[in-house]
Design a protein around this motif. Structure first.
Motif, PDB file in Angstrom:
ATOM      1  N   VAL A 153       0.840  -1.203   0.000  1.00 34.76           N
ATOM      2  CA  VAL A 153       0.000   0.000   0.000  1.00 34.76           C
ATOM      3  C   VAL A 153       0.869   1.244   0.000  1.00 34.76           C
ATOM      4  N   ARG A 154       1.910   1.243   0.796  1.00 36.67           N
ATOM      5  CA  ARG A 154       2.816   2.412   0.818  1.00 36.67           C
ATOM      6  C   ARG A 154       3.430   2.646  -0.554  1.00 36.67           C
ATOM      7  N   GLU A 155       3.876   1.571  -1.182  1.00 36.47           N
ATOM      8  CA  GLU A 155       4.492   1.688  -2.502  1.00 36.47           C
ATOM      9  C   GLU A 155       3.464   2.168  -3.537  1.00 36.47           C
ATOM     10  N   ALA A 156       2.271   1.602  -3.526  1.00 36.69           N
ATOM     11  CA  ALA A 156       1.240   1.987  -4.496  1.00 36.69           C
ATOM     12  C   ALA A 156       0.762   3.418  -4.270  1.00 36.69           C
ATOM     13  N   LEU A 208       0.411  -1.176  -8.314  1.00 37.78           N
ATOM     14  CA  LEU A 208      -0.993  -1.511  -8.109  1.00 37.78           C
ATOM     15  C   LEU A 208      -1.217  -3.015  -8.218  1.00 37.78           C
ATOM     16  N   ALA A 209      -0.531  -3.658  -9.148  1.00 38.16           N
ATOM     17  CA  ALA A 209      -0.648  -5.117  -9.288  1.00 38.16           C
ATOM     18  C   ALA A 209      -0.117  -5.816  -8.048  1.00 38.16           C
ATOM     19  N   GLN A 210       0.989  -5.336  -7.514  1.00 38.35           N
ATOM     20  CA  GLN A 210       1.547  -5.927  -6.294  1.00 38.35           C
ATOM     21  C   GLN A 210       0.589  -5.739  -5.127  1.00 38.35           C
ATOM     22  N   CYS A 211       0.013  -4.573  -5.025  1.00 36.60           N
ATOM     23  CA  CYS A 211      -0.946  -4.297  -3.956  1.00 36.60           C
ATOM     24  C   CYS A 211      -2.172  -5.204  -4.107  1.00 36.60           C
ATOM     25  N   LEU A 243      -7.786   3.376  -3.368  1.00 31.48           N
ATOM     26  CA  LEU A 243      -6.806   2.372  -3.756  1.00 31.48           C
ATOM     27  C   LEU A 243      -7.444   0.989  -3.769  1.00 31.48           C
ATOM     28  N   TYR A 244      -8.297   0.709  -2.792  1.00 32.99           N
ATOM     29  CA  TYR A 244      -8.975  -0.588  -2.733  1.00 32.99           C
ATOM     30  C   TYR A 244      -9.808  -0.802  -3.999  1.00 32.99           C
ATOM     31  N   ALA A 245     -10.486   0.244  -4.456  1.00 31.78           N
ATOM     32  CA  ALA A 245     -11.287   0.136  -5.682  1.00 31.78           C
ATOM     33  C   ALA A 245     -10.386  -0.144  -6.879  1.00 31.78           C
ATOM     34  N   ARG A 246      -9.242   0.500  -6.920  1.00 34.47           N
ATOM     35  CA  ARG A 246      -8.320   0.314  -8.054  1.00 34.47           C
ATOM     36  C   ARG A 246      -7.721  -1.083  -8.076  1.00 34.47           C
TER      37      ARG A 246
END
Length: 78
Positions: free
Chosen positions: A13-16, A25-28, A62-65
Protein backbone atom coordinates in the motif's frame (compact mmCIF):
# COMPACT_ATOMS: atom_id res chain seq x y z
CA UNK A 1 0.75 -15.65 9.31
CA UNK A 2 -1.79 -12.85 9.72
CA UNK A 3 0.92 -10.44 10.85
CA UNK A 4 3.12 -11.42 7.90
CA UNK A 5 0.32 -10.82 5.39
CA UNK A 6 -0.64 -7.52 7.03
CA UNK A 7 2.97 -6.32 6.91
CA UNK A 8 3.27 -7.30 3.25
CA UNK A 9 0.03 -5.48 2.47
CA UNK A 10 1.19 -2.40 4.39
CA UNK A 11 4.41 -2.28 2.35
CA UNK A 12 2.50 -2.73 -0.92
CA UNK A 13 0.00 0.00 0.00
CA UNK A 14 2.82 2.41 0.82
CA UNK A 15 4.49 1.69 -2.50
CA UNK A 16 1.24 1.99 -4.50
CA UNK A 17 0.39 5.24 -2.73
CA UNK A 18 3.83 6.73 -3.34
CA UNK A 19 4.18 5.37 -6.90
CA UNK A 20 0.77 4.42 -8.36
CA UNK A 21 2.19 2.73 -11.45
CA UNK A 22 0.63 -0.46 -12.84
CA UNK A 23 3.27 -2.67 -11.24
CA UNK A 24 2.78 -1.22 -7.76
CA UNK A 25 -0.99 -1.51 -8.11
CA UNK A 26 -0.65 -5.12 -9.29
CA UNK A 27 1.55 -5.93 -6.29
CA UNK A 28 -0.95 -4.30 -3.96
CA UNK A 29 -3.80 -6.22 -5.58
CA UNK A 30 -1.89 -9.46 -5.11
CA UNK A 31 -1.27 -8.70 -1.41
CA UNK A 32 -4.99 -7.90 -0.94
CA UNK A 33 -5.93 -11.16 -2.67
CA UNK A 34 -3.52 -13.22 -0.55
CA UNK A 35 -4.79 -11.65 2.67
CA UNK A 36 -8.44 -12.09 1.67
CA UNK A 37 -7.81 -15.75 0.81
CA UNK A 38 -6.07 -16.28 4.13
CA UNK A 39 -8.87 -14.60 6.08
CA UNK A 40 -11.49 -16.69 4.28
CA UNK A 41 -9.86 -19.80 5.77
CA UNK A 42 -9.80 -18.51 9.36
CA UNK A 43 -12.24 -18.68 12.26
CA UNK A 44 -14.79 -15.85 12.42
CA UNK A 45 -13.05 -13.72 15.10
CA UNK A 46 -9.75 -13.76 13.18
CA UNK A 47 -11.52 -13.17 9.87
CA UNK A 48 -13.50 -10.22 11.26
CA UNK A 49 -10.53 -8.57 12.96
CA UNK A 50 -8.28 -9.12 9.96
CA UNK A 51 -10.78 -7.43 7.68
CA UNK A 52 -11.18 -4.55 10.13
CA UNK A 53 -7.42 -4.00 10.10
CA UNK A 54 -7.24 -4.34 6.32
CA UNK A 55 -10.03 -1.75 5.94
CA UNK A 56 -7.98 0.79 7.90
CA UNK A 57 -4.82 0.08 5.89
CA UNK A 58 -6.11 0.37 2.34
CA UNK A 59 -7.57 3.74 1.33
CA UNK A 60 -10.98 3.27 -0.38
CA UNK A 61 -9.77 4.74 -3.68
CA UNK A 62 -6.81 2.37 -3.76
CA UNK A 63 -8.97 -0.59 -2.73
CA UNK A 64 -11.29 0.14 -5.68
CA UNK A 65 -8.32 0.31 -8.05
CA UNK A 66 -6.79 -2.97 -6.91
CA UNK A 67 -10.12 -4.73 -7.47
CA UNK A 68 -10.28 -3.58 -11.09
CA UNK A 69 -9.05 -5.81 -13.91
CA UNK A 70 -5.72 -7.47 -13.03
CA UNK A 71 -2.59 -5.72 -14.25
CA UNK A 72 0.29 -7.94 -15.36
CA UNK A 73 3.40 -7.80 -13.19
CA UNK A 74 6.37 -6.23 -14.93
CA UNK A 75 9.61 -4.51 -14.07
CA UNK A 76 9.55 -1.98 -11.23
CA UNK A 77 8.01 1.47 -11.38
CA UNK A 78 9.89 4.46 -12.66
Amino acid sequence: MLLKYLNELDNAVREATAHPCPQALAQCAERVRVLEDYLDSQMEPVRRRGREIMDTMVPPALYARVHEAPVPMAAGCL
